[in-house]
Structure formats: structure tokens, C-alpha cells
Motif scaffolding. Structure first.
Motif, PDB file in Angstrom:
ATOM      1  N   THR A   1       0.853  -1.182   0.000  1.00 32.54           N
ATOM      2  CA  THR A   1       0.000   0.000   0.000  1.00 32.54           C
ATOM      3  C   THR A   1       0.891   1.235   0.000  1.00 32.54           C
ATOM      4  O   THR A   1       2.068   1.176   0.361  1.00 32.54           O
ATOM      5  CB  THR A   1      -0.938   0.052   1.224  1.00 32.54           C
ATOM      6  OG1 THR A   1      -0.157   0.034   2.414  1.00 32.54           O
ATOM      7  CG2 THR A   1      -1.885  -1.122   1.238  1.00 32.54           C
ATOM      8  N   LEU A   2       0.309   2.337  -0.400  1.00 25.10           N
ATOM      9  CA  LEU A   2       1.009   3.617  -0.403  1.00 25.10           C
ATOM     10  C   LEU A   2       0.328   4.515   0.612  1.00 25.10           C
ATOM     11  O   LEU A   2      -0.896   4.620   0.636  1.00 25.10           O
ATOM     12  CB  LEU A   2       0.951   4.251  -1.789  1.00 25.10           C
ATOM     13  CG  LEU A   2       1.638   3.433  -2.877  1.00 25.10           C
ATOM     14  CD1 LEU A   2       1.235   3.916  -4.254  1.00 25.10           C
ATOM     15  CD2 LEU A   2       3.143   3.505  -2.720  1.00 25.10           C
TER      16      LEU A   2
ATOM     17  N   GLY B   1       6.583  14.424   4.036  1.00 26.57           N
ATOM     18  CA  GLY B   1       6.064  14.799   2.723  1.00 26.57           C
ATOM     19  C   GLY B   1       6.289  13.619   1.804  1.00 26.57           C
ATOM     20  O   GLY B   1       7.072  12.730   2.084  1.00 26.57           O
ATOM     21  N   GLY B   2       5.601  13.563   0.726  1.00 25.76           N
ATOM     22  CA  GLY B   2       5.724  12.422  -0.164  1.00 25.76           C
ATOM     23  C   GLY B   2       4.955  11.222   0.380  1.00 25.76           C
ATOM     24  O   GLY B   2       4.025  11.365   1.171  1.00 25.76           O
TER      25      GLY B   2
ATOM     26  N   GLN C   1       9.603  10.419  -2.288  1.00 27.04           N
ATOM     27  CA  GLN C   1       9.412  11.841  -2.050  1.00 27.04           C
ATOM     28  C   GLN C   1       9.677  12.685  -3.285  1.00 27.04           C
ATOM     29  O   GLN C   1       9.045  13.712  -3.470  1.00 27.04           O
ATOM     30  CB  GLN C   1      10.323  12.307  -0.912  1.00 27.04           C
ATOM     31  CG  GLN C   1       9.951  11.687   0.395  1.00 27.04           C
ATOM     32  CD  GLN C   1      10.781  12.244   1.531  1.00 27.04           C
ATOM     33  OE1 GLN C   1      11.531  13.190   1.368  1.00 27.04           O
ATOM     34  NE2 GLN C   1      10.635  11.655   2.691  1.00 27.04           N
ATOM     35  N   SER C   2      10.625  12.278  -4.088  1.00 27.30           N
ATOM     36  CA  SER C   2      11.018  13.084  -5.233  1.00 27.30           C
ATOM     37  C   SER C   2      11.201  12.187  -6.452  1.00 27.30           C
ATOM     38  O   SER C   2      11.776  11.106  -6.354  1.00 27.30           O
ATOM     39  CB  SER C   2      12.319  13.820  -4.912  1.00 27.30           C
ATOM     40  OG  SER C   2      12.633  14.716  -5.924  1.00 27.30           O
ATOM     41  N   LEU C   3      10.708  12.647  -7.594  1.00 28.04           N
ATOM     42  CA  LEU C   3      10.892  11.905  -8.835  1.00 28.04           C
ATOM     43  C   LEU C   3      12.220  12.256  -9.490  1.00 28.04           C
ATOM     44  O   LEU C   3      12.808  11.455 -10.194  1.00 28.04           O
ATOM     45  CB  LEU C   3       9.757  12.213  -9.815  1.00 28.04           C
ATOM     46  CG  LEU C   3       8.362  11.842  -9.365  1.00 28.04           C
ATOM     47  CD1 LEU C   3       7.340  12.303 -10.394  1.00 28.04           C
ATOM     48  CD2 LEU C   3       8.246  10.351  -9.129  1.00 28.04           C
TER      49      LEU C   3
ATOM     50  N   VAL D   1      11.503  17.713  -8.532  1.00 19.99           N
ATOM     51  CA  VAL D   1      10.148  17.298  -8.873  1.00 19.99           C
ATOM     52  C   VAL D   1       9.656  16.438  -7.710  1.00 19.99           C
ATOM     53  O   VAL D   1      10.033  15.279  -7.577  1.00 19.99           O
ATOM     54  CB  VAL D   1      10.114  16.517 -10.212  1.00 19.99           C
ATOM     55  CG1 VAL D   1       8.688  16.120 -10.558  1.00 19.99           C
ATOM     56  CG2 VAL D   1      10.736  17.343 -11.328  1.00 19.99           C
ATOM     57  N   ARG D   2       8.840  17.040  -6.828  1.00 23.21           N
ATOM     58  CA  ARG D   2       8.407  16.393  -5.582  1.00 23.21           C
ATOM     59  C   ARG D   2       7.009  15.812  -5.717  1.00 23.21           C
ATOM     60  O   ARG D   2       6.105  16.456  -6.236  1.00 23.21           O
ATOM     61  CB  ARG D   2       8.435  17.388  -4.437  1.00 23.21           C
ATOM     62  CG  ARG D   2       9.837  17.932  -4.251  1.00 23.21           C
ATOM     63  CD  ARG D   2      10.233  18.369  -2.905  1.00 23.21           C
ATOM     64  NE  ARG D   2       9.823  17.639  -1.761  1.00 23.21           N
ATOM     65  CZ  ARG D   2      10.558  16.718  -1.144  1.00 23.21           C
ATOM     66  NH1 ARG D   2      11.721  16.364  -1.628  1.00 23.21           N
ATOM     67  NH2 ARG D   2      10.131  16.153  -0.040  1.00 23.21           N
ATOM     68  N   VAL D   3       6.847  14.614  -5.182  1.00 21.70           N
ATOM     69  CA  VAL D   3       5.568  13.909  -5.229  1.00 21.70           C
ATOM     70  C   VAL D   3       4.568  14.589  -4.299  1.00 21.70           C
ATOM     71  O   VAL D   3       4.856  14.817  -3.127  1.00 21.70           O
ATOM     72  CB  VAL D   3       5.757  12.430  -4.831  1.00 21.70           C
ATOM     73  CG1 VAL D   3       4.411  11.724  -4.707  1.00 21.70           C
ATOM     74  CG2 VAL D   3       6.652  11.719  -5.825  1.00 21.70           C
TER      75      VAL D   3
END
Length: 183
Positions: free
Chosen positions: A101-102, A108-109, A139-141, A157-159
Motif C-alpha cells: 500500500t502507499l 512529505g511524499g 518523495q522526489s521523482l 520534482v516532488r511527489v
């Protein structure tokens, strides 16, 4: 859109921020939306294997190696797949069915967490491996230093959002470009 074309588009848009007289405005909650199809997530899982987990103490230590992920599905907001698990010194060679699960993380993220992964080891008993596998931070792409008009800048580029849909995983991200501090 190919990855290279997407990168060029992002850098071109970001370079507008460094033109003289450009207004500094904050990014929207989601500047970028993308979808990961099942085939892309399957490649990510395959790239993360072999994955090894050690269980128990020095006397009853079991090393598990996970390989060959397959049969990936997205159901009810969860990620499910099959994966081969081999163990030593106890003779384990099974196909397991993890459920991931997410959830939002405190930093953050998001975090990808194992919700369920029961394993029966002969002579050892049944163990749910959900506590043995650390959550994966998402957290970041992308975080990269770029040079715009000869000046270094940090692209991040942050999720902001992740949603598991029946055919894909949707990701919303914010785009931030800041001048890098001189070293």
C-alpha cells in the motif's frame, strides 16, 4: 512522450524563470501529472530484485532472497504481485503474494509499505514479513542541478499525490527550480 523530449520540455519551461524580469511565482499543488502503467511498475520491481532479507538472531538466522516478480495487479488501491522466495539455511522455495500500500509519510511524499507477506518456514513457523521489510520512501521523482544561462539551479520534482488505479498508478508532482547556492 519520450523521456528525452519530456526533459527538454521541463528544462525549457524552467529556463523561463531565469529570464530577466521573470516573475517569481510559487508552483501549483501539482505541476506535473504522470501515469505509470503496469508494465513500467513490473520493470521497477524486476530491477529491485534480487532483494535479500535476514530474519532472526545468530542461532536461528534465516536469509531470504526474493526474485522473479510477476502477475502484477492493482486492486482496491493496493499493489499485488507474486514473487519467488528462497531461503537458507532452512530450505524455503516458495512463491509468495505480497500486498503493498502507499501512504503519506511524515516528511512529505509517500511510503510504499508491505501490508501483508506471510511466510511459512518448515521447522520455524509462520512469519509475516511486513515488519521485516522497511518502507520505501517516495518523495522526489527527480533532483538535478541544471545550468540555465550559465548559472546553476536545483530542479526538484516532488511527489504530491499518488493514486493506485486498476490499470495504472497516477502521480501528481510539484516542480521547483531554485538558484543553487555558490560553493
Amino acid at each position: 512522450m519520450r523521456t528525452g523530449s519530456c526533459r527538454i520540455l521541463i528544462f525549457a519551461a524552467a529556463s523561463l524563470l531565469f529570464l530577466p524580469g521573470a516573475a517569481a511565482t510559487g508552483p501549483a499543488a501539482e505541476d506535473i501529472n504522470l501515469s505509470l502503467r503496469r508494465a513500467a511498475v513490473q520493470k521497477l520491481l524486476s530491477g529491485a530484485t534480487p532483494f535479500r532479507v535476514d530474519l532472526g538472531s545468530s542461532l536461528l538466522r534465516e536469509s531470504l532472497t526474493f526474485t522473479e516478480p510477476r502477475d502484477l495487479t492493482f486492486q482496491d488501491g493496493r499493489i499485488r504481485f507474486s514473487i519467488r522466495c528462497q531461503g537458507t539455511p532452512f530450505p524455503v522455495d516458495l512463491v509468495l503474494h505480497p500486498v503493498l500500500t502507499l501512504r503519506r509519510s511524515g516528511n512529505g511524499g509517500y511510503q510504499a509499505i508491505v501490508e501483508s507477506l506471510p511466510l511459512k518456514i518448515p521447522g520455524y513457523g509462520t512469519v509475516d514479513l511486513r515488519d521485516a521489510i522497511e518502507p520505501v520512501e517516495i518523495q522526489s521523482l527527480l533532483q538535478q542541478t541544471v545550468f540555465l544561462q550559465g548559472r546553476p539551479a536545483r530542479l526538484d520534482v516532488r511527489v504530491q499525490r499518488i493514486a493506485v488505479r486498476p490499470e495504472e498508478i497516477e502521480i501528481g508532482a510539484s516542480l521547483t527550480l531554485k538558484p543553487s547556492a555558490p560553493r
